[in-house]
Design a protein around this motif. Structure first.
Motif, PDB file in Angstrom:
ATOM      1  N   SER A  57       0.825  -1.205   0.000  1.00 34.02           N
ATOM      2  CA  SER A  57       0.000   0.000   0.000  1.00 34.02           C
ATOM      3  C   SER A  57       0.859   1.254   0.000  1.00 34.02           C
ATOM      4  O   SER A  57       0.571   2.219  -0.719  1.00 34.02           O
ATOM      5  CB  SER A  57      -0.928  -0.007   1.216  1.00 34.02           C
ATOM      6  N   PHE A  58       1.969   1.243   0.784  1.00 28.99           N
ATOM      7  CA  PHE A  58       2.840   2.422   0.845  1.00 28.99           C
ATOM      8  C   PHE A  58       3.481   2.677  -0.514  1.00 28.99           C
ATOM      9  O   PHE A  58       3.565   3.826  -0.975  1.00 28.99           O
ATOM     10  CB  PHE A  58       3.929   2.224   1.899  1.00 28.99           C
ATOM     11  N   ARG A  59       3.947   1.622  -1.164  1.00 26.01           N
ATOM     12  CA  ARG A  59       4.646   1.794  -2.442  1.00 26.01           C
ATOM     13  C   ARG A  59       3.698   2.089  -3.610  1.00 26.01           C
ATOM     14  O   ARG A  59       4.133   2.471  -4.690  1.00 26.01           O
ATOM     15  CB  ARG A  59       5.478   0.548  -2.733  1.00 26.01           C
ATOM     16  N   SER A  60       2.368   1.930  -3.368  1.00 28.07           N
ATOM     17  CA  SER A  60       1.391   2.298  -4.399  1.00 28.07           C
ATOM     18  C   SER A  60       0.949   3.753  -4.255  1.00 28.07           C
ATOM     19  O   SER A  60       0.129   4.226  -5.045  1.00 28.07           O
ATOM     20  CB  SER A  60       0.175   1.384  -4.317  1.00 28.07           C
ATOM     21  N   GLY A  61       1.483   4.457  -3.244  1.00 26.94           N
ATOM     22  CA  GLY A  61       1.177   5.881  -3.091  1.00 26.94           C
ATOM     23  C   GLY A  61       0.410   6.227  -1.837  1.00 26.94           C
ATOM     24  O   GLY A  61       0.248   7.410  -1.512  1.00 26.94           O
ATOM     25  N   ASP A  62      -0.117   5.254  -1.099  1.00 26.15           N
ATOM     26  CA  ASP A  62      -0.860   5.513   0.126  1.00 26.15           C
ATOM     27  C   ASP A  62       0.119   5.534   1.287  1.00 26.15           C
ATOM     28  O   ASP A  62       0.637   4.496   1.692  1.00 26.15           O
ATOM     29  CB  ASP A  62      -1.920   4.434   0.340  1.00 26.15           C
ATOM     30  N   ASN A  63       0.397   6.730   1.834  1.00 23.68           N
ATOM     31  CA  ASN A  63       1.399   6.880   2.892  1.00 23.68           C
ATOM     32  C   ASN A  63       0.788   6.907   4.285  1.00 23.68           C
ATOM     33  O   ASN A  63       1.472   7.239   5.252  1.00 23.68           O
ATOM     34  CB  ASN A  63       2.205   8.167   2.664  1.00 23.68           C
ATOM     35  N   GLN A  64      -0.521   6.613   4.395  1.00 20.65           N
ATOM     36  CA  GLN A  64      -1.150   6.581   5.703  1.00 20.65           C
ATOM     37  C   GLN A  64      -0.751   5.310   6.450  1.00 20.65           C
ATOM     38  O   GLN A  64      -0.739   4.220   5.882  1.00 20.65           O
ATOM     39  CB  GLN A  64      -2.678   6.625   5.558  1.00 20.65           C
ATOM     40  N   GLY A  65      -0.426   5.471   7.741  1.00 16.64           N
ATOM     41  CA  GLY A  65      -0.037   4.320   8.539  1.00 16.64           C
ATOM     42  C   GLY A  65      -1.209   3.369   8.753  1.00 16.64           C
ATOM     43  O   GLY A  65      -2.379   3.736   8.652  1.00 16.64           O
ATOM     44  N   LEU A  66      -0.894   2.115   9.072  1.00 22.26           N
ATOM     45  CA  LEU A  66      -1.898   1.071   9.268  1.00 22.26           C
ATOM     46  C   LEU A  66      -1.968   0.723  10.750  1.00 22.26           C
ATOM     47  O   LEU A  66      -0.947   0.404  11.371  1.00 22.26           O
ATOM     48  CB  LEU A  66      -1.537  -0.168   8.433  1.00 22.26           C
ATOM     49  N   PHE A  67      -3.200   0.801  11.329  1.00 13.36           N
ATOM     50  CA  PHE A  67      -3.430   0.401  12.715  1.00 13.36           C
ATOM     51  C   PHE A  67      -4.197  -0.910  12.711  1.00 13.36           C
ATOM     52  O   PHE A  67      -5.149  -1.083  11.938  1.00 13.36           O
ATOM     53  CB  PHE A  67      -4.241   1.464  13.465  1.00 13.36           C
ATOM     54  N   LYS A  68      -3.816  -1.794  13.652  1.00 13.89           N
ATOM     55  CA  LYS A  68      -4.524  -3.062  13.761  1.00 13.89           C
ATOM     56  C   LYS A  68      -4.339  -3.599  15.171  1.00 13.89           C
ATOM     57  O   LYS A  68      -3.210  -3.640  15.689  1.00 13.89           O
ATOM     58  CB  LYS A  68      -4.012  -4.072  12.737  1.00 13.89           C
ATOM     59  N   THR A  69      -5.456  -4.021  15.794  1.00 17.77           N
ATOM     60  CA  THR A  69      -5.400  -4.633  17.125  1.00 17.77           C
ATOM     61  C   THR A  69      -5.337  -6.152  16.966  1.00 17.77           C
ATOM     62  O   THR A  69      -6.144  -6.742  16.240  1.00 17.77           O
ATOM     63  CB  THR A  69      -6.643  -4.250  17.932  1.00 17.77           C
ATOM     64  N   GLU A  70      -4.373  -6.785  17.629  1.00 15.35           N
ATOM     65  CA  GLU A  70      -4.186  -8.230  17.476  1.00 15.35           C
ATOM     66  C   GLU A  70      -3.587  -8.791  18.762  1.00 15.35           C
ATOM     67  O   GLU A  70      -3.237  -8.047  19.695  1.00 15.35           O
ATOM     68  CB  GLU A  70      -3.276  -8.526  16.289  1.00 15.35           C
ATOM     69  N   GLY A  71      -3.499 -10.093  18.830  1.00 16.36           N
ATOM     70  CA  GLY A  71      -2.920 -10.752  19.988  1.00 16.36           C
ATOM     71  C   GLY A  71      -1.456 -11.129  19.735  1.00 16.36           C
ATOM     72  O   GLY A  71      -1.097 -11.567  18.638  1.00 16.36           O
ATOM     73  N   LYS A  72      -0.625 -10.994  20.772  1.00 15.49           N
ATOM     74  CA  LYS A  72       0.795 -11.336  20.666  1.00 15.49           C
ATOM     75  C   LYS A  72       1.252 -11.870  22.021  1.00 15.49           C
ATOM     76  O   LYS A  72       1.174 -11.159  23.029  1.00 15.49           O
ATOM     77  CB  LYS A  72       1.613 -10.113  20.270  1.00 15.49           C
ATOM     78  N   ASN A  73       1.709 -13.135  22.006  1.00 18.09           N
ATOM     79  CA  ASN A  73       2.156 -13.806  23.232  1.00 18.09           C
ATOM     80  C   ASN A  73       1.036 -13.822  24.286  1.00 18.09           C
ATOM     81  O   ASN A  73       1.275 -13.643  25.483  1.00 18.09           O
ATOM     82  CB  ASN A  73       3.407 -13.135  23.814  1.00 18.09           C
ATOM     83  N   GLY A  74      -0.207 -14.010  23.795  1.00 19.02           N
ATOM     84  CA  GLY A  74      -1.344 -14.105  24.699  1.00 19.02           C
ATOM     85  C   GLY A  74      -1.846 -12.773  25.222  1.00 19.02           C
ATOM     86  O   GLY A  74      -2.696 -12.753  26.115  1.00 19.02           O
ATOM     87  N   LYS A  75      -1.341 -11.658  24.702  1.00 23.98           N
ATOM     88  CA  LYS A  75      -1.767 -10.341  25.141  1.00 23.98           C
ATOM     89  C   LYS A  75      -2.216  -9.514  23.942  1.00 23.98           C
ATOM     90  O   LYS A  75      -1.724  -9.698  22.829  1.00 23.98           O
ATOM     91  CB  LYS A  75      -0.641  -9.612  25.878  1.00 23.98           C
ATOM     92  N   ALA A  76      -3.136  -8.592  24.222  1.00 17.56           N
ATOM     93  CA  ALA A  76      -3.631  -7.720  23.153  1.00 17.56           C
ATOM     94  C   ALA A  76      -2.649  -6.579  22.950  1.00 17.56           C
ATOM     95  O   ALA A  76      -2.179  -5.955  23.911  1.00 17.56           O
ATOM     96  CB  ALA A  76      -5.006  -7.162  23.512  1.00 17.56           C
ATOM     97  N   VAL A  77      -2.307  -6.319  21.689  1.00 19.01           N
ATOM     98  CA  VAL A  77      -1.403  -5.230  21.336  1.00 19.01           C
ATOM     99  C   VAL A  77      -2.003  -4.461  20.171  1.00 19.01           C
ATOM    100  O   VAL A  77      -2.808  -4.983  19.400  1.00 19.01           O
ATOM    101  CB  VAL A  77       0.003  -5.739  20.966  1.00 19.01           C
ATOM    102  N   LEU A  78      -1.580  -3.190  20.065  1.00 17.25           N
ATOM    103  CA  LEU A  78      -1.947  -2.360  18.922  1.00 17.25           C
ATOM    104  C   LEU A  78      -0.747  -2.259  18.013  1.00 17.25           C
ATOM    105  O   LEU A  78       0.311  -1.765  18.417  1.00 17.25           O
ATOM    106  CB  LEU A  78      -2.385  -0.968  19.388  1.00 17.25           C
ATOM    107  N   ARG A  79      -0.886  -2.760  16.798  1.00 16.52           N
ATOM    108  CA  ARG A  79       0.217  -2.683  15.834  1.00 16.52           C
ATOM    109  C   ARG A  79       0.036  -1.434  14.971  1.00 16.52           C
ATOM    110  O   ARG A  79      -1.055  -1.153  14.480  1.00 16.52           O
ATOM    111  CB  ARG A  79       0.243  -3.905  14.940  1.00 16.52           C
ATOM    112  N   TYR A  80       1.152  -0.705  14.804  1.00 17.28           N
ATOM    113  CA  TYR A  80       1.166   0.470  13.930  1.00 17.28           C
ATOM    114  C   TYR A  80       2.293   0.282  12.923  1.00 17.28           C
ATOM    115  O   TYR A  80       3.461   0.220  13.299  1.00 17.28           O
ATOM    116  CB  TYR A  80       1.374   1.739  14.746  1.00 17.28           C
ATOM    117  N   VAL A  81       1.935   0.196  11.658  1.00 20.86           N
ATOM    118  CA  VAL A  81       2.911   0.028  10.578  1.00 20.86           C
ATOM    119  C   VAL A  81       2.934   1.316   9.784  1.00 20.86           C
ATOM    120  O   VAL A  81       1.901   1.745   9.246  1.00 20.86           O
ATOM    121  CB  VAL A  81       2.536  -1.159   9.666  1.00 20.86           C
ATOM    122  N   ALA A  82       4.140   1.961   9.722  1.00 18.84           N
ATOM    123  CA  ALA A  82       4.283   3.236   9.027  1.00 18.84           C
ATOM    124  C   ALA A  82       5.474   3.160   8.082  1.00 18.84           C
ATOM    125  O   ALA A  82       6.445   2.435   8.338  1.00 18.84           O
ATOM    126  CB  ALA A  82       4.466   4.373  10.026  1.00 18.84           C
TER     127      ALA A  82
END
Length: 581
Positions: free
Chosen positions: A178-203
């Motif tokens: 998505s970034f390389r197609s011209g969309d520079n907005q970061g991606l937010f996603k809530t998911e589980g990691k090591n049995g805990k809830a985390v918010l992932r931010y990819v920029a």
């Protein structure tokens, strides 16, 4: 008094509670239920409490859902802002290291040397070894320390990484595409990691000049998306804050709802329920209902009041029917009277029609011989068969007057019976006024009265020329008759946006205001006064004919006058006639 005492008085053994037979227990339960139902189920106050509680509960649930959603959204916004700020700090730190090419750090088992540099290590004069730390290595070290302290973690990702550890997972690969197609907005996603809830931010991470020293071989240029930074923020504190806020909202909402329902009940009981009880008592008295019967009635107070209203309605209907019967008996003769009146009215209409026909017939019968007499007098006058024409002149003037009276009666009869027909053509009121002045000028000169016309360039109107000429000659003739010698009768023709007005002003004795309406009625003449002789020879229907002819054109006529100041008669004709004309 105890149950044993009551039993002794009744001569029965006391009944122990534990030995109540099943049928007795059922009877007591039924009686208690009936009492509760009678005490509360039929009370409007109880229903009000239930209804208010349910309504408040619904409102509270809606408000709770809305506020809870807003609180959760606010907390999540704060976590997202934290992730964005962390990303910006890491980018600034990486840029600072890249601007200096690397940073020398004492070599430790944790701080490994970069395999991508030709001379990754440096020794000082004391023999201590330092390694050159690149931005990617620094990012990895900081992530490991933050993860070990339980704060957050992050990693570099690229579709074609130099370090296999930086390979993207499915979410990061989608974000890179998505970034390389011209969309520079970061991606937010809530998911589980090591049995805990985390918010992932990819920029995205962008290539600048300082990055090309390591990534030139990969074909990048300044401004390209070199990869992405994936940040993981733990959601434990955020979840705890959300749950804590929900508990506070529930406790506060329940307390507020209970207080509101209780306050409403107390206020309504004193304002409404007490008045309902008074109305109930008063209506019971109206219907002579016994208190015992009122208590035995089913339903709440409003149901009882409604039943009483139905009862009153039935009684009122019965009384209404009785009253109608009496009225019908009392007015039985009225129908016969109405029929007699209708017959009398019909006879009156017949007589009015006969009168109108009589006027029309007698006018025709008188007009023919008078016309013949006038013709014979004119012929004798022309042949000069009489030595003294004075008598012929008297006969001519009286014949003309009789003909005018007959014509006026005929016209008034047509106007009054609604049989007047108008021959409408496009004419100018100014031209018709000039013709009327020309015909009346000899009469005015005999009395030494001047006729002065002032007229605008009035537009043509759709009117009956003969009838309009008749109105003008009537008004001009009246003005000349009442005007004193050596005075002036002024005629004004003025155009307005909607109509054309004609006014005739004389300098005569004037008319009192109380007669301004009556003079337009048939056979009416202003009573008394020294000028009563002026009315001689007048039929009294000239102004009534003028009013009928003007109104037949859709216009109106009126007078403005004061005693001793002359009179001004004005009529207006519309530029467009109604369909009725």
């Amino acid at each position: 008094m105890t149950s044993e005492g009551k039993a002794g008085m009744n001569g029965n053994k006391p009944l122990e509670l534990g030995k109540i037979p099943p049928s007795g227990r059922a009877w007591m339960s039924s009686t208690m239920f009936d009492r509760l139902k009678s005490s509360f189920g039929h009370r409007i106050s109880f229903k009000f409490i239930i209804t208010s509680a349910l309504a408040t509960l619904v409102i509270f649930l809606l408000a709770f859902a809305w506020f809870s959603g807003k609180q959760e959204q606010h907390i999540m916004d704060q976590v997202r802002k934290q992730a964005v700020i962390l990303h910006q700090q890491l980018v600034l730190t990486r840029r600072w290291v890249a601007d200096n090419k690397w940073v020398l750090v004492a070599k430790t088992p944790e701080m490994r040397s970069s395999p991508f540099l030709e001379e990754p290590e440096v020794k000082d004069a004391d023999g201590r070894v330092y390694t050159k730390v690149l931005p990617s290595i620094m990012t990895k070290v900081l992530s490991d320390r933050a993860l070990r302290d339980g704060l957050y973690s992050f990693k570099l990702v690229d579709a074609n990484p130099l370090n296999p550890e930086n390979s993207p997972d499915a979410v990061e690969a989608e974000a890179l595409a998505s970034f390389r197609s011209g969309d520079n907005q970061g991606l937010f996603k809530t998911e589980g990691k090591n049995g805990k809830a985390v918010l992932r931010y990819v920029a995205p991470l962008f290539i600048d000049e300082s990055c090309l020293q390591c990534h030139m071989a990969q074909g990048f240029k300044p401004g390209d998306v070199g990869g992405a930074l994936s940040i993981f923020i733990p959601m434990d504190e955020a979840r705890s804050a959300i749950n804590r806020n929900r508990i506070i909202l529930v406790i506060g909402g329940v307390s507020l709802a209970c207080s509101l329902v209780l306050s409403l009940f107390v206020a309504t009981r004193s304002i409404v329920f007490k008045r309902i009880g008074e109305i109930r008592t008063a209506m019971n008295r109206l219907t002579s209902k016994e208190p015992a019967a009122a208590e035995a009635a089913t339903g709440d107070e409003l149901k009882e009041i409604a039943d009483i209203c139905y009862l009153l309605d039935e009684r009122m209907k019965s009384q209404h029917l009785e009253l109608e019967r009496k009225i019908a008996e009392a007015t039985r003769d009225l129908s016969a009277t109405n029929r007699n009146l209708e017959a009398a009215n019909e006879e009156l209409r017949r007589l009015n029609k006969a009168r109108a026909d009589f006027f029309s017939d007698i006018s025709h019968e008188l007009r023919t011989p008078l016309t013949n007499i006038k013709g014979a007098v004119d012929l004798l006058d022309r042949k000069l068969s009489c030595q003294d024409p004075t008598y012929l002149d008297i006969v001519r003037r009286n014949t003309d007057h009789l003909i005018k009276v007959v014509v006026d009666f005929l016209d008034f009869s047509r106007i009054e019976s609604g049989q007047l027909d108008l021959n409408l053509t496009s004419e100018s009121l100014k031209t018709i006024a000039e013709d009327a002045i020309f015909s009346l000028r000899p009469e005015a000169e005999r009395k030494s009265v001047a006729l002065a016309l002032e007229a605008d360039a009035d537009p043509p109107l759709l009117l009956d020329r003969q009838r309009t000429y008749q109105v003008l000659t009537n008004l001009f003739s009246n003005a000349v008759r009442y005007a004193p010698e050596y005075s002036t009768v002024r005629i004004d023709v003025r155009a307005t946006p909607d109509s054309v007005e004609v006014s005739v002003k004389d300098e005569g004795p004037g008319i009192d205001r109380q007669y301004h309406t009556s003079i337009f009625e048939k056979f009416y003449q202003v009573p008394g006064g020294s000028d009563a002789t002026l009315h001689r020879g007048s039929s009294g229907i000239g102004l009534a004919i003028c009013k009928g002819l003007v109104e037949a054109h859709g216009g109106r006529i009126w007078v403005t006058s004061e005693p001793g100041k002359g009179a001004r008669f004005t009529f207006s004709l519309p530029r467009r006639l109604d369909d009725a004309c």
